[in-house]
Design a protein around this motif. Structure first.
Motif, PDB file in Angstrom:
ATOM      1  N   LYS A  14       0.803  -1.214   0.000  1.00  0.00           N
ATOM      2  CA  LYS A  14       0.000   0.000   0.000  1.00  0.00           C
ATOM      3  C   LYS A  14       0.845   1.279   0.000  1.00  0.00           C
ATOM      4  CE  LYS A  14      -3.568  -2.352   2.732  1.00  0.00           C
ATOM      5  NZ  LYS A  14      -2.823  -3.609   2.902  1.00  0.00           N
ATOM      6  N   MET A  15       2.149   1.161   0.161  1.00  0.00           N
ATOM      7  CA  MET A  15       3.024   2.323   0.314  1.00  0.00           C
ATOM      8  C   MET A  15       4.348   2.108  -0.405  1.00  0.00           C
ATOM      9  SD  MET A  15       4.666   3.793   3.875  1.00  0.00           S
ATOM     10  CE  MET A  15       3.168   4.577   4.464  1.00  0.00           C
ATOM     11  N   LYS A  16       4.892   3.192  -0.948  1.00  0.00           N
ATOM     12  CA  LYS A  16       6.233   3.173  -1.516  1.00  0.00           C
ATOM     13  C   LYS A  16       7.059   4.271  -0.851  1.00  0.00           C
ATOM     14  CE  LYS A  16       4.930   1.373  -6.072  1.00  0.00           C
ATOM     15  NZ  LYS A  16       4.934   1.637  -7.544  1.00  0.00           N
ATOM     16  N   VAL A  17       8.277   3.957  -0.493  1.00  0.00           N
ATOM     17  CA  VAL A  17       9.180   4.896   0.161  1.00  0.00           C
ATOM     18  C   VAL A  17      10.441   4.985  -0.674  1.00  0.00           C
ATOM     19  CG1 VAL A  17      10.413   5.443   2.287  1.00  0.00           C
ATOM     20  CG2 VAL A  17       8.226   4.235   2.403  1.00  0.00           C
ATOM     21  N   LEU A  89      -9.149   9.958  -2.484  1.00  0.00           N
ATOM     22  CA  LEU A  89      -9.683   8.599  -2.479  1.00  0.00           C
ATOM     23  C   LEU A  89      -9.525   7.889  -3.815  1.00  0.00           C
ATOM     24  CD1 LEU A  89     -12.980   9.266  -0.479  1.00  0.00           C
ATOM     25  CD2 LEU A  89     -10.779   8.478   0.398  1.00  0.00           C
ATOM     26  N   SER A  90      -8.823   8.493  -4.765  1.00  0.00           N
ATOM     27  CA  SER A  90      -8.720   7.856  -6.082  1.00  0.00           C
ATOM     28  C   SER A  90      -7.319   7.888  -6.684  1.00  0.00           C
ATOM     29  CB  SER A  90      -9.699   8.519  -7.060  1.00  0.00           C
ATOM     30  OG  SER A  90      -9.374   9.900  -7.243  1.00  0.00           O
ATOM     31  N   PRO A 135      -8.377  -0.290  -1.096  1.00  0.00           N
ATOM     32  CA  PRO A 135      -9.609  -0.410  -0.300  1.00  0.00           C
ATOM     33  C   PRO A 135      -9.426  -0.113   1.187  1.00  0.00           C
ATOM     34  CG  PRO A 135      -9.470  -2.204  -1.884  1.00  0.00           C
ATOM     35  CD  PRO A 135      -8.162  -1.471  -1.970  1.00  0.00           C
ATOM     36  N   PHE A 136      -8.318  -0.589   1.778  1.00  0.00           N
ATOM     37  CA  PHE A 136      -8.125  -0.385   3.211  1.00  0.00           C
ATOM     38  C   PHE A 136      -7.765   1.063   3.521  1.00  0.00           C
ATOM     39  CE2 PHE A 136      -5.457  -0.918   7.163  1.00  0.00           C
ATOM     40  CZ  PHE A 136      -6.534  -1.167   8.004  1.00  0.00           C
ATOM     41  N   ILE A 137      -6.866   1.664   2.727  1.00  0.00           N
ATOM     42  CA  ILE A 137      -6.511   3.077   2.901  1.00  0.00           C
ATOM     43  C   ILE A 137      -7.733   3.955   2.663  1.00  0.00           C
ATOM     44  CG2 ILE A 137      -5.110   4.968   2.012  1.00  0.00           C
ATOM     45  CD1 ILE A 137      -3.447   3.019   3.573  1.00  0.00           C
ATOM     46  N   LYS A 138      -8.470   3.653   1.609  1.00  0.00           N
ATOM     47  CA  LYS A 138      -9.655   4.431   1.252  1.00  0.00           C
ATOM     48  C   LYS A 138     -10.692   4.377   2.374  1.00  0.00           C
ATOM     49  CE  LYS A 138     -12.805   5.013  -2.667  1.00  0.00           C
ATOM     50  NZ  LYS A 138     -13.115   4.518  -4.041  1.00  0.00           N
ATOM     51  N   TRP A 139     -10.912   3.208   2.939  1.00  0.00           N
ATOM     52  CA  TRP A 139     -11.877   3.054   4.029  1.00  0.00           C
ATOM     53  C   TRP A 139     -11.467   3.888   5.234  1.00  0.00           C
ATOM     54  CZ3 TRP A 139     -10.958   0.759   8.886  1.00  0.00           C
ATOM     55  CH2 TRP A 139     -12.091   0.623   9.698  1.00  0.00           C
ATOM     56  N   GLN A 140     -10.187   3.888   5.570  1.00  0.00           N
ATOM     57  CA  GLN A 140      -9.716   4.665   6.717  1.00  0.00           C
ATOM     58  C   GLN A 140      -9.908   6.165   6.495  1.00  0.00           C
ATOM     59  OE1 GLN A 140      -5.883   3.261   8.706  1.00  0.00           O
ATOM     60  NE2 GLN A 140      -5.771   2.169   6.748  1.00  0.00           N
ATOM     61  N   MET A 141      -9.582   6.642   5.290  1.00  0.00           N
ATOM     62  CA  MET A 141      -9.716   8.075   5.025  1.00  0.00           C
ATOM     63  C   MET A 141     -11.181   8.493   4.976  1.00  0.00           C
ATOM     64  SD  MET A 141      -6.577   9.410   2.676  1.00  0.00           S
ATOM     65  CE  MET A 141      -6.785   8.351   1.258  1.00  0.00           C
ATOM     66  N   LEU A 212      -1.264   0.489   7.681  1.00  0.00           N
ATOM     67  CA  LEU A 212      -1.141  -0.397   6.522  1.00  0.00           C
ATOM     68  C   LEU A 212      -1.832  -1.723   6.771  1.00  0.00           C
ATOM     69  CD1 LEU A 212       2.559   0.140   5.371  1.00  0.00           C
ATOM     70  CD2 LEU A 212       0.480   1.316   4.621  1.00  0.00           C
ATOM     71  N   THR A 213      -1.955  -2.102   8.043  1.00  0.00           N
ATOM     72  CA  THR A 213      -2.595  -3.392   8.357  1.00  0.00           C
ATOM     73  C   THR A 213      -3.566  -3.203   9.517  1.00  0.00           C
ATOM     74  OG1 THR A 213      -0.786  -3.942   9.882  1.00  0.00           O
ATOM     75  CG2 THR A 213      -0.612  -4.732   7.613  1.00  0.00           C
TER      76      THR A 213
END
Length: 213
Positions: A14-17, A89-90, A135-141, A212-213
């Motif tokens: 879900k993330m890039k650093v 969200l997109s 989906p998980f990031i979007k739900w949290q935001m 992230l989890t």
């Protein structure tokens, strides 16, 4: 730190650093970089990316992200808020964060993260991107933004979206333990309400954390 960072770029589902130097040398899809005598100018496609990075100076010179909204985004009406929310969200969201060397006990890490690193403490600067459409990031935001608005409906407010916990999940992958600075971004909504007492007295500040989890 337990161990120095071994990679310039590390990816999570879900993330890039990405270390800033690596980002400038090999910009990801949707970005292009122009080297100037004074530094770098970074161009992005606003239809695909949401860049929330302020202009800054580094050992590489001045680095300017064109079309960036900056780390603190201000909206003044429902239309602007709705447009920004849709982008959150997109699209893939890009921020600049600093990894600083640990000089505090683990129990006092929160205070350390709120202290600006000096040049001796700062290890590296990273461009951190999260997938707002995941989906998980979007739900949290969605949950965090809905909670913020419903609690101060019709009034000005400020909400900080904090990525500290998400970054701690990332550091578990590479066995490092830095203190992160600037690990958040801010949405400020200003209404035209005449008697905006909660905002005046600082009661309309909200924070929610992304994981992230």
């Amino acid at each position: 730190m337990r161990e120095t960072m071994k990679a310039d770029q590390v990816s999570h589902s879900k993330m890039k650093v990405t270390e800033i130097g690596e980002f400038l040398r090999k910009p990801p899809a949707g970005f292009s970089v122009v080297a100037l005598s004074s530094g770098y100018r970074v161009y992005s496609d606003p239809e695909e990316t949401l860049v929330l990075i302020d202009d800054f100076h580094s050992c590489r010179g001045n680095i300017v992200f064109q079309k960036s909204l900056g780390r603190k985004v201000k909206v003044n009406n429902l239309w602007e808020y709705t447009s920004f929310r849709k982008s959150l969200l997109s699209r893939r969201i890009y921020l600049l964060m600093s990894a600083c060397e640990e000089h505090f006990p683990v129990s006092n890490r929160k205070a350390a993260s709120e202290t600006r690193c000096n040049l001796n403490q700062m290890l590296k600067q990273y461009v951190v991107s999260i997938d707002g459409n995941d989906p998980f990031i979007k739900w949290q935001m969605e949950k965090g933004l809905d909670w913020t608005i419903s609690s101060v409906a019709g009034e000005s407010y400020r909400v900080d979206i904090d990525l500290t916990e998400a970054l701690e999940s990332w550091t578990d992958l590479v066995k490092v333990e830095p203190v992160w600075r600037d690990a958040s971004f801010t949405l400020k909504y200003y209404s035209d309400a005449l008697f905006d007492f909660p905002h005046w007295f600082g009661f309309s500040k909200r924070t929610f954390k992304l994981r992230l989890t």
